[in-house]
Scaffold this motif. Structure first.
Motif, mmCIF file in Angstrom:
data_model
loop_
_atom_site.group_PDB
_atom_site.id
_atom_site.type_symbol
_atom_site.label_atom_id
_atom_site.label_comp_id
_atom_site.label_asym_id
_atom_site.label_seq_id
_atom_site.Cartn_x
_atom_site.Cartn_y
_atom_site.Cartn_z
ATOM 1 N N TYR A 24 0.754 -1.231 -0.106
ATOM 2 C CA TYR A 24 0.067 0.084 0.208
ATOM 3 C C TYR A 24 1.042 1.261 0.002
ATOM 4 C CZ TYR A 24 -3.907 -3.069 1.070
ATOM 5 O OH TYR A 24 -4.804 -4.071 0.968
ATOM 6 N N GLY A 25 2.268 1.253 -0.040
ATOM 7 C CA GLY A 25 2.955 2.259 0.091
ATOM 8 C C GLY A 25 3.020 3.181 1.318
ATOM 9 N N THR A 26 2.836 2.478 2.293
ATOM 10 C CA THR A 26 2.777 3.148 3.803
ATOM 11 C C THR A 26 4.075 3.426 4.385
ATOM 12 O OG1 THR A 26 0.692 1.888 4.047
ATOM 13 C CG2 THR A 26 1.527 2.864 5.917
ATOM 14 N N THR A 27 4.436 4.390 4.897
ATOM 15 C CA THR A 27 5.575 4.645 5.505
ATOM 16 C C THR A 27 5.708 4.169 6.757
ATOM 17 O OG1 THR A 27 5.032 6.852 6.282
ATOM 18 C CG2 THR A 27 6.044 6.862 4.279
ATOM 19 N N ASP A 28 7.027 4.043 7.412
ATOM 20 C CA ASP A 28 7.115 3.799 8.853
ATOM 21 C C ASP A 28 6.233 4.490 9.734
ATOM 22 O OD1 ASP A 28 8.441 1.305 7.953
ATOM 23 O OD2 ASP A 28 10.396 2.289 8.597
ATOM 24 N N ILE A 29 6.387 6.040 9.238
ATOM 25 C CA ILE A 29 5.965 7.073 10.211
ATOM 26 C C ILE A 29 4.158 6.796 10.278
ATOM 27 C CG2 ILE A 29 5.452 9.317 10.389
ATOM 28 C CD1 ILE A 29 8.236 9.901 9.228
#
Length: 77
Positions: A24-29
């Motif tokens: 989903y292209g989710t960042t660690d933040i």
């Protein structure tokens, strides 16, 4: 005996976070915010996945419209 065999559900959580973040292209933040923890705490928990709480797992599962059970299960969708 390895930690992975001692804590299979914990490593399933960690593996699923990596998989869904990439999918989903989710960042660690974004993952850390969804869990309600800081980025540094998320990094520490990722290194020791048995420290994730069920509440954190539930919150991050909602980020991707997944169930808590899906996050606790190794799957190769």
């Amino acid at each position: 005996m390895t930690l992975r065999t001692m804590y299979p559900q914990a490593y399933a959580i960690s593996d699923n976070i990596k998989k869904y973040s990439a999918l989903y292209g989710t960042t660690d933040i974004q993952v850390a915010q969804a869990m309600g923890v800081s980025r540094s705490t998320f990094y520490r928990k990722r290194e020791k996945p048995w420290t994730f709480t069920l509440g954190e797992v539930h919150n991050v599962a909602r980020l991707w419209n997944k169930s808590t059970e899906q996050m606790l299960t190794c799957s190769y969708e």
